[in-house]
Motif scaffolding. Sequence first.
Motif, PDB file in Angstrom:
ATOM      1  N   MET A   1       0.856  -1.184   0.000  1.00  0.00           N
ATOM      2  CA  MET A   1       0.000   0.000   0.000  1.00  0.00           C
ATOM      3  C   MET A   1       0.892   1.235   0.000  1.00  0.00           C
ATOM      4  N   ASN A   2       0.617   2.162  -0.874  1.00  0.00           N
ATOM      5  CA  ASN A   2       1.339   3.416  -0.976  1.00  0.00           C
ATOM      6  C   ASN A   2       0.761   4.381   0.068  1.00  0.00           C
ATOM      7  N   THR A   3       1.591   4.793   1.028  1.00  0.00           N
ATOM      8  CA  THR A   3       1.102   5.640   2.109  1.00  0.00           C
ATOM      9  C   THR A   3       1.840   6.968   2.143  1.00  0.00           C
ATOM     10  N   VAL A   4       1.283   7.886   2.905  1.00  0.00           N
ATOM     11  CA  VAL A   4       1.900   9.188   3.140  1.00  0.00           C
ATOM     12  C   VAL A   4       1.801   9.480   4.635  1.00  0.00           C
ATOM     13  N   LYS A   5       2.872  10.047   5.198  1.00  0.00           N
ATOM     14  CA  LYS A   5       2.864  10.436   6.606  1.00  0.00           C
ATOM     15  C   LYS A   5       2.285  11.845   6.716  1.00  0.00           C
ATOM     16  N   ILE A   6       1.343  11.993   7.651  1.00  0.00           N
ATOM     17  CA  ILE A   6       0.634  13.259   7.800  1.00  0.00           C
ATOM     18  C   ILE A   6       0.512  13.610   9.272  1.00  0.00           C
ATOM     19  N   ASN A   7       0.677  14.875   9.578  1.00  0.00           N
ATOM     20  CA  ASN A   7       0.385  15.356  10.923  1.00  0.00           C
ATOM     21  C   ASN A   7      -1.127  15.294  11.099  1.00  0.00           C
ATOM     22  N   VAL A   8      -1.572  14.786  12.223  1.00  0.00           N
ATOM     23  CA  VAL A   8      -3.002  14.631  12.489  1.00  0.00           C
ATOM     24  C   VAL A   8      -3.749  15.957  12.330  1.00  0.00           C
ATOM     25  N   SER A   9      -3.095  17.067  12.566  1.00  0.00           N
ATOM     26  CA  SER A   9      -3.723  18.387  12.427  1.00  0.00           C
ATOM     27  C   SER A   9      -4.263  18.640  11.031  1.00  0.00           C
ATOM     28  N   PHE A  10      -3.757  17.903  10.037  1.00  0.00           N
ATOM     29  CA  PHE A  10      -4.171  18.107   8.653  1.00  0.00           C
ATOM     30  C   PHE A  10      -5.135  17.041   8.150  1.00  0.00           C
ATOM     31  N   LEU A  11      -5.479  16.072   8.984  1.00  0.00           N
ATOM     32  CA  LEU A  11      -6.406  15.025   8.557  1.00  0.00           C
ATOM     33  C   LEU A  11      -7.834  15.553   8.466  1.00  0.00           C
ATOM     34  N   ALA A  12      -8.527  15.147   7.421  1.00  0.00           N
ATOM     35  CA  ALA A  12      -9.944  15.480   7.237  1.00  0.00           C
ATOM     36  C   ALA A  12     -10.523  14.468   6.248  1.00  0.00           C
ATOM     37  N   GLY A  13     -11.827  14.478   6.108  1.00  0.00           N
ATOM     38  CA  GLY A  13     -12.496  13.654   5.116  1.00  0.00           C
ATOM     39  C   GLY A  13     -12.152  12.180   5.195  1.00  0.00           C
ATOM     40  N   VAL A  94      -1.336   7.242   6.199  1.00  0.00           N
ATOM     41  CA  VAL A  94      -2.632   6.912   5.609  1.00  0.00           C
ATOM     42  C   VAL A  94      -2.419   6.589   4.137  1.00  0.00           C
ATOM     43  N   PRO A  95      -3.338   5.837   3.544  1.00  0.00           N
ATOM     44  CA  PRO A  95      -3.219   5.560   2.109  1.00  0.00           C
ATOM     45  C   PRO A  95      -3.189   6.867   1.313  1.00  0.00           C
ATOM     46  N   ARG A  96      -2.224   6.960   0.430  1.00  0.00           N
ATOM     47  CA  ARG A  96      -2.028   8.190  -0.354  1.00  0.00           C
ATOM     48  C   ARG A  96      -3.302   8.615  -1.081  1.00  0.00           C
ATOM     49  N   GLU A  97      -4.056   7.669  -1.595  1.00  0.00           N
ATOM     50  CA  GLU A  97      -5.246   8.022  -2.373  1.00  0.00           C
ATOM     51  C   GLU A  97      -6.354   8.670  -1.535  1.00  0.00           C
ATOM     52  N   LEU A  98      -6.269   8.541  -0.201  1.00  0.00           N
ATOM     53  CA  LEU A  98      -7.297   9.135   0.664  1.00  0.00           C
ATOM     54  C   LEU A  98      -6.960  10.554   1.102  1.00  0.00           C
ATOM     55  N   TYR A  99      -5.711  10.942   0.963  1.00  0.00           N
ATOM     56  CA  TYR A  99      -5.300  12.258   1.455  1.00  0.00           C
ATOM     57  C   TYR A  99      -5.251  13.274   0.330  1.00  0.00           C
TER      58      TYR A  99
END
Length: 103
Positions: A1-13, A94-99
């Motif tokens: 699975m292709n993922t990306v690391k993200i700060n939780v502050s930027f998570l949405a949707g 998270v999966p790259r396609e979701l962000y």
Amino acid sequence: MNTVKINVSFLAGPALNWAVNECEGTQPSRYTEYATQWRDGGPIIEREGITIQQSPDRDCCMAHNESHAFEGPTPLIAAMRCYVASKLGEIVEVPRELYKEDV
């Protein structure tokens, strides 16, 4: 699975909903909308003792528990960010396609 690391502050949707599913140990479902539906996110807020309040000097909401505090444009987004950070940490994969960076 292709993922990306993200700060939780930027998570949405979808990315935020996916992260909440990870915390809950459940399979993602397009019908589960933790960040937009009180029927889905509300029980988590109550169970986890997350407090929500409107920010007096900004157009956002604040959510906090014993260990984390997060902002969001809505009470549910702020609360779900707080929940995810308390379970998975402040940086998540998270999966790259979701962000989507424009969220």
